[in-house]
Design a protein around this motif. Structure first.
Motif, PDB file in Angstrom:
ATOM      1  N   ARG A   1       0.855  -1.196   0.000  1.00 28.97           N
ATOM      2  CA  ARG A   1       0.000   0.000   0.000  1.00 28.97           C
ATOM      3  C   ARG A   1       0.883   1.235   0.000  1.00 28.97           C
ATOM      4  O   ARG A   1       1.818   1.346   0.793  1.00 28.97           O
ATOM      5  CB  ARG A   1      -0.898  -0.007   1.238  1.00 28.97           C
ATOM      6  N   ASP A   2       0.576   2.161  -0.913  1.00 28.63           N
ATOM      7  CA  ASP A   2       1.327   3.414  -0.992  1.00 28.63           C
ATOM      8  C   ASP A   2       0.851   4.329   0.134  1.00 28.63           C
ATOM      9  O   ASP A   2      -0.288   4.794   0.143  1.00 28.63           O
ATOM     10  CB  ASP A   2       1.094   4.074  -2.351  1.00 28.63           C
ATOM     11  N   VAL A   3       1.724   4.575   1.106  1.00 26.19           N
ATOM     12  CA  VAL A   3       1.373   5.420   2.254  1.00 26.19           C
ATOM     13  C   VAL A   3       2.143   6.734   2.215  1.00 26.19           C
ATOM     14  O   VAL A   3       2.245   7.423   3.235  1.00 26.19           O
ATOM     15  CB  VAL A   3       1.636   4.680   3.590  1.00 26.19           C
ATOM     16  N   THR A   4       2.667   7.087   1.035  1.00 23.08           N
ATOM     17  CA  THR A   4       3.451   8.312   0.921  1.00 23.08           C
ATOM     18  C   THR A   4       2.650   9.525   1.356  1.00 23.08           C
ATOM     19  O   THR A   4       3.091  10.329   2.188  1.00 23.08           O
ATOM     20  CB  THR A   4       3.930   8.497  -0.530  1.00 23.08           C
ATOM     21  N   GLU A   5       1.441   9.677   0.800  1.00 24.46           N
ATOM     22  CA  GLU A   5       0.616  10.836   1.121  1.00 24.46           C
ATOM     23  C   GLU A   5       0.183  10.795   2.580  1.00 24.46           C
ATOM     24  O   GLU A   5       0.128  11.827   3.255  1.00 24.46           O
ATOM     25  CB  GLU A   5      -0.607  10.862   0.194  1.00 24.46           C
ATOM     26  N   HIS A   6      -0.132   9.593   3.064  1.00 20.14           N
ATOM     27  CA  HIS A   6      -0.549   9.451   4.459  1.00 20.14           C
ATOM     28  C   HIS A   6       0.561   9.900   5.403  1.00 20.14           C
ATOM     29  O   HIS A   6       0.313  10.626   6.365  1.00 20.14           O
ATOM     30  CB  HIS A   6      -0.919   7.988   4.719  1.00 20.14           C
ATOM     31  N   ARG A   7       1.774   9.464   5.130  1.00 18.29           N
ATOM     32  CA  ARG A   7       2.897   9.847   5.986  1.00 18.29           C
ATOM     33  C   ARG A   7       3.177  11.347   5.875  1.00 18.29           C
ATOM     34  O   ARG A   7       3.557  11.994   6.850  1.00 18.29           O
ATOM     35  CB  ARG A   7       4.147   9.046   5.604  1.00 18.29           C
ATOM     36  N   ARG A   8       2.985  11.898   4.659  1.00 17.79           N
ATOM     37  CA  ARG A   8       3.194  13.341   4.486  1.00 17.79           C
ATOM     38  C   ARG A   8       2.188  14.125   5.310  1.00 17.79           C
ATOM     39  O   ARG A   8       2.541  15.101   5.995  1.00 17.79           O
ATOM     40  CB  ARG A   8       3.076  13.715   3.010  1.00 17.79           C
ATOM     41  N   LEU A   9       0.925  13.689   5.267  1.00 24.32           N
ATOM     42  CA  LEU A   9      -0.102  14.377   6.043  1.00 24.32           C
ATOM     43  C   LEU A   9       0.138  14.202   7.537  1.00 24.32           C
ATOM     44  O   LEU A   9      -0.117  15.132   8.324  1.00 24.32           O
ATOM     45  CB  LEU A   9      -1.482  13.841   5.661  1.00 24.32           C
ATOM     46  N   GLU A  10       0.608  13.033   7.938  1.00 22.95           N
ATOM     47  CA  GLU A  10       0.937  12.825   9.346  1.00 22.95           C
ATOM     48  C   GLU A  10       2.017  13.809   9.792  1.00 22.95           C
ATOM     49  O   GLU A  10       1.923  14.420  10.860  1.00 22.95           O
ATOM     50  CB  GLU A  10       1.423  11.389   9.568  1.00 22.95           C
ATOM     51  N   ALA A  11       3.050  13.947   8.946  1.00 18.30           N
ATOM     52  CA  ALA A  11       4.133  14.870   9.283  1.00 18.30           C
ATOM     53  C   ALA A  11       3.621  16.308   9.343  1.00 18.30           C
ATOM     54  O   ALA A  11       4.004  17.091  10.227  1.00 18.30           O
ATOM     55  CB  ALA A  11       5.263  14.744   8.263  1.00 18.30           C
ATOM     56  N   GLN A  12       2.731  16.651   8.400  1.00 19.18           N
ATOM     57  CA  GLN A  12       2.174  18.008   8.410  1.00 19.18           C
ATOM     58  C   GLN A  12       1.320  18.241   9.646  1.00 19.18           C
ATOM     59  O   GLN A  12       1.354  19.326  10.245  1.00 19.18           O
ATOM     60  CB  GLN A  12       1.337  18.225   7.151  1.00 19.18           C
ATOM     61  N   LEU A  13       0.554  17.224  10.022  1.00 20.07           N
ATOM     62  CA  LEU A  13      -0.277  17.364  11.215  1.00 20.07           C
ATOM     63  C   LEU A  13       0.589  17.545  12.458  1.00 20.07           C
ATOM     64  O   LEU A  13       0.308  18.398  13.309  1.00 20.07           O
ATOM     65  CB  LEU A  13      -1.178  16.144  11.371  1.00 20.07           C
ATOM     66  N   LEU A  14       1.651  16.750  12.543  1.00 21.23           N
ATOM     67  CA  LEU A  14       2.548  16.900  13.686  1.00 21.23           C
ATOM     68  C   LEU A  14       3.173  18.284  13.702  1.00 21.23           C
ATOM     69  O   LEU A  14       3.302  18.919  14.760  1.00 21.23           O
ATOM     70  CB  LEU A  14       3.636  15.821  13.632  1.00 21.23           C
ATOM     71  N   HIS A  15       3.551  18.753  12.497  1.00 19.04           N
ATOM     72  CA  HIS A  15       4.138  20.088  12.423  1.00 19.04           C
ATOM     73  C   HIS A  15       3.108  21.152  12.792  1.00 19.04           C
ATOM     74  O   HIS A  15       3.422  22.115  13.512  1.00 19.04           O
ATOM     75  CB  HIS A  15       4.673  20.336  11.018  1.00 19.04           C
ATOM     76  N   ALA A  16       1.873  20.959  12.306  1.00 17.33           N
ATOM     77  CA  ALA A  16       0.822  21.925  12.633  1.00 17.33           C
ATOM     78  C   ALA A  16       0.539  21.921  14.133  1.00 17.33           C
ATOM     79  O   ALA A  16       0.312  22.978  14.743  1.00 17.33           O
ATOM     80  CB  ALA A  16      -0.455  21.593  11.850  1.00 17.33           C
ATOM     81  N   GLN A  17       0.556  20.726  14.746  1.00 17.17           N
ATOM     82  CA  GLN A  17       0.350  20.659  16.190  1.00 17.17           C
ATOM     83  C   GLN A  17       1.491  21.341  16.931  1.00 17.17           C
ATOM     84  O   GLN A  17       1.275  22.010  17.950  1.00 17.17           O
ATOM     85  CB  GLN A  17       0.219  19.195  16.627  1.00 17.17           C
ATOM     86  N   LYS A  18       2.705  21.170  16.400  1.00 18.60           N
ATOM     87  CA  LYS A  18       3.842  21.857  17.007  1.00 18.60           C
ATOM     88  C   LYS A  18       3.675  23.365  16.894  1.00 18.60           C
ATOM     89  O   LYS A  18       3.917  24.109  17.863  1.00 18.60           O
ATOM     90  CB  LYS A  18       5.138  21.408  16.329  1.00 18.60           C
ATOM     91  N   MET A  19       3.232  23.818  15.706  1.00 19.98           N
ATOM     92  CA  MET A  19       3.033  25.251  15.525  1.00 19.98           C
ATOM     93  C   MET A  19       1.903  25.761  16.423  1.00 19.98           C
ATOM     94  O   MET A  19       1.967  26.873  16.952  1.00 19.98           O
ATOM     95  CB  MET A  19       2.695  25.553  14.061  1.00 19.98           C
ATOM     96  N   GLU A  20       0.881  24.934  16.620  1.00 20.93           N
ATOM     97  CA  GLU A  20      -0.196  25.328  17.514  1.00 20.93           C
ATOM     98  C   GLU A  20       0.319  25.464  18.944  1.00 20.93           C
ATOM     99  O   GLU A  20      -0.055  26.394  19.668  1.00 20.93           O
ATOM    100  CB  GLU A  20      -1.327  24.292  17.444  1.00 20.93           C
ATOM    101  N   SER A  21       1.193  24.533  19.340  1.00 21.65           N
ATOM    102  CA  SER A  21       1.769  24.625  20.683  1.00 21.65           C
ATOM    103  C   SER A  21       2.612  25.883  20.830  1.00 21.65           C
ATOM    104  O   SER A  21       2.553  26.580  21.855  1.00 21.65           O
ATOM    105  CB  SER A  21       2.628  23.382  20.969  1.00 21.65           C
TER     106      SER A  21
END
Length: 730
Positions: free
Chosen positions: A321-341
């Motif tokens: 299963r190609d999870v490239t986009e999923h992992r990219r969105l996960e990384a973006q979400l983590l980054h967004a959560q970091k920016m929110e913090s």
């Protein structure tokens, strides 16, 4: 035996057919080897030859007398005919010279629906639908195969026929025949056996249908499905696998698939999972692959061993299963959560700092009054005030980035706002980017929150900076444009009217055409991992749309990008500007001041007392409610901080209004998001004063609320809040 072998009689031809139908062991036994045929010889013989061989059993006894030989021949003939009939097979003999059948078993009627007496070559052609050559003639056209058989080039004729019987049934027959030669060795006819294989063909068709169904299911699977040999060679692959490999065909995939498809650094781990699968242990792994065109992707793969009937692993089935986009969105979400913090931290710091600035600016203002006649002392205090105001501006920017400010739209001159934000932009973009500002000569006013406008400009400037890693030129321009009804008709995002156009242009790398439709989508970014959240332009889009405007982009890859923001023209600010407060915003009403920060509470009490008000003050909501209950006289206004421990300002106001329904309410805070976090939200009509505030601002706001109509001064109205997506911090 030689005489029988050369005979044109059916039993003599049986011997010849036995030799030419592939039953070599039976032929050798028939020509004189003692004893019965071996089980291996019987098992290896084709059915037709085996049945024909039954007729030789009597001859094998080797009768000494002619009479015994003839009797044995008759008995064996009867035996073979019974065996042929029992097997549902039909023996025929065709004479090529007359193209007629010299012998056809009676069973032909059951096979074809045509009696043996009526069975002719022409009648056979009428039944025939299709011919598929088998054996040595497999793949040849029927005409070419027949030519070769009649000339002796093909010793055996093998074919499958599809026929339609006179009653309409479709049947499949298989034909195995040998050439009949004369004394000169010329082919003069053929002796063959027809058998009904309809059941076998139907089973084959059913199996083919199931295989096609399975192939369709596998090909429609969005996951990449492959079959890997024990030598780790690709054996089969579905359509999704081809797309993942970026292969043009299955043949290309099979030819080019090797270990290089696994990215370096992942190969040993993938090999270990495959080796364990070949040992019979399923496994799974996440790894990076490199397609045939060099595209890198992240895959989640399961490896399952496939076994034969003996339990031996013969291949490995992989499902990836190609999870490239999923992992990219996960990384973006983590980054967004970091920016929110980070935003929450910045907002909290700004809130606390605003309390200190309120005290600093308030005491400075109070101290300035007695020393107006002392220029030196006044100059010192004025310097302190200016420093405090600059600090307040910085905390305002922190709150803007942290999305913790109230949206307070005002009528603005964008040229003036650009001059004010210019210093901030130069710090953000760096010295290697030249900033050119081109304001129009006479600009129309627009209505937007100043902090939101600065946020839009900063976000666009940050994107432009990132597009010019080696430096470049950033041009900011303002224009006044009119969109008429004709233009608005084919641009539905616009309403006809006057707009102020803000353009931000760079000389950077530009935006790829395929990315342009997505640039305003949340989390979409063309930056490298870790360099952006993809929220900057979506934040700009939200702010502009909420203010009735429009934002668009144009770009030429390699030449730069221009972002355009249209904001609708506002009424003349002179007509809409509120009347200034009188110099002395004083009064004699009774106020209840609630502030948990002692420094801020003390200075606020002094300011309001100096303005003539009778001030009751408390440090908590509970204390304030007790005062509201116990105070014998009127309380005309509650002035409360929004964010306080145990009880928020909103909660306090709601309970206070139950006790003093006629009183007005004024909220103050340096961190207004706490209103939501601690018990409710301010309404858009609620009176609010942002910290840090000056003495004049506090006294003036109190007077304004006290003098406002009753329906504009309640604590439970709705105040407009700013809820855009979090922006990218520079």
């Amino acid at each position: 035996m030689t005489r029988l072998f050369r005979s044109q009689q059916p039993m003599g031809l049986v011997v010849q057919a036995l030799c030419l139908c592939g039953a070599g062991a039976l032929a050798a036994w028939a020509l004189g080897q003692p004893g019965p045929p071996s089980p291996a010889a019987l098992a290896a013989a084709p059915l037709g030859a085996l049945l024909l061989g039954c007729g030789l059993a009597a001859l094998a006894a080797g009768s000494a007398g002619r009479r015994d030989a003839e009797r044995s021949l008759r008995e064996s003939e009867a035996l073979y005919r019974r065996a042929i009939a029992a097997a549902g097979a039909v023996v025929y003999q065709l004479d090529f010279s007359t193209e007629s059948y010299t012998h056809v078993d009676a069973g032909i009627h059951q096979l074809t629906g045509v009696p043996a007496s009526d069975f002719t070559h022409q009648r056979w052609d009428q039944l025939l639908h299709s011919v598929t050559m088998q054996g040595a003639a497999h793949g040849l056209p029927e005409e070419e195969a027949e030519r070769r058989f009649r000339t002796g080039e093909l010793p055996v004729w093998q074919a499958d026929y599809q026929i339609q019987t006179p009653d309409g049934r479709i049947r499949w027959l298989t034909d195995s025949s040998v050439a009949i030669r004369n004394a000169r060795g010329e082919v003069v006819g053929t002796l063959g056996i027809l058998q009904d294989i309809t059941g076998r063909k139907e089973a084959e068709a059913s199996l083919a249908d199931r295989e096609n169904l399975l192939r369709t299911v596998i090909d429609s699977d969005p996951h990449a499905v492959t079959l890997i040999s024990p030598e780790l060679k690709l054996m089969q692959i579905n359509r999704s696998g081809l797309e993942l490999m970026e292969a043009g065909s299955v043949e290309e995939a099979l030819a080019r698939a090797d270990g290089s498809l696994v990215a370096p650094g992942h190969r040993d781990a993938v090999r270990a999972v495959m080796d364990r699968a070949l040992e019979g242990h399923p496994g799974e792994i996440e790894f990076e692959m490199v397609s045939l065109k060099g595209t890198r992707r992240t895959l989640e793969m399961q490896a399952v061993p496939l076994r034969d009937q003996s339990g031996t692993v013969t291949a490995v089935l992989t499902i990836a299963r190609d999870v490239t986009e999923h992992r990219r969105l996960e990384a973006q979400l983590l980054h967004a959560q970091k920016m929110e913090s980070i935003g929450r931290l910045a907002g909290g710091v700004a809130h606390d700092f605003n309390n200190l600035l309120t005290a600093i600016l308030g005491y400075t203002e109070l101290a300035a009054s007695p020393v107006r006649d002392n220029p030196d002392a006044a100059a010192v205090l004025d310097a302190v005030r200016q420093a405090g105001e600059r600090a307040a501006a910085l905390t305002g920017q922190l709150l803007g980035f942290a999305q913790r400010q109230m949206a307070e739209p005002r009528v603005l001159d964008l040229n003036e706002r650009l001059l004010e934000v210019d210093r901030l932009l130069r710090r953000i973009v760096g010295e290697d980017v030249e900033i050119v500002t081109l304001p129009c000569a006479e600009i129309w006013p627009v209505r937007i929150d100043p902090g939101q406008f600065e946020q839009v400009v900063v976000n666009l400037a940050v994107n432009a900076r990132d597009a010019m890693p080696g430096g470049g030129k950033l041009t900011i321009r303002t224009e006044c444009v009119t969109v008429d009804a004709e233009v608005a008709a084919w641009m539905p995002e616009f309403q006809a009217g006057d707009y102020v156009l803000l353009s931000v242009s760079d000389t950077g790398v530009g935006i790829a055409p395929e990315a342009m439709p997505h640039i305003f989508e949340p989390f979409f970014t063309t930056k490298k991992p870790g360099q952006g959240t993809g929220l900057g332009l979506s934040t700009c889009y939200g702010i502009v749309k909420r203010n009735g405007g429009h934002i668009s982009a144009s770009s030429v890859p390699g030449a730069g990008t221009t972002m355009r923001v249209w904001l609708p023209r506002a009424p003349d600010p002179a007509a809409a500007a509120p009347q200034p407060h009188p110099p002395a915003a004083s009064g004699a009403e009774t106020l209840l001041l609630v502030e948990d920060e002692p420094l801020v509470r003390d200075i606020a009490v002094r300011i309001l007392t100096d303005s003539g008000y009778h001030v009751l003050h408390a440090g908590t909501g509970s204390e304030a409610l007790v005062m509201a209950l116990e105070h014998p006289g009127d309380i005309h206004m509650l002035v409360t901080d929004v964010v306080m421990p145990h009880m928020s300002g909103v909660q306090l106001a709601e309970r206070f209004r139950d006790i003093r329904p006629e009183a007005r309410v004024l909220f103050t805070s340096g961190y207004t998001d706490g209103a939501v976090l601690h018990g409710g939200s301010l309404g858009q009509d609620a009176a609010f004063l942002q910290k840090p505030y000056s003495a004049a601002a506090l006294a003036g706001k109190v007077r304004e609320v006290l003098d406002s109509p009753r329906d504009q001064a309640g604590p439970t109205g709705h105040m407009e809040r700013n809820h855009p997506c979090p922006c990218e911090l520079p």
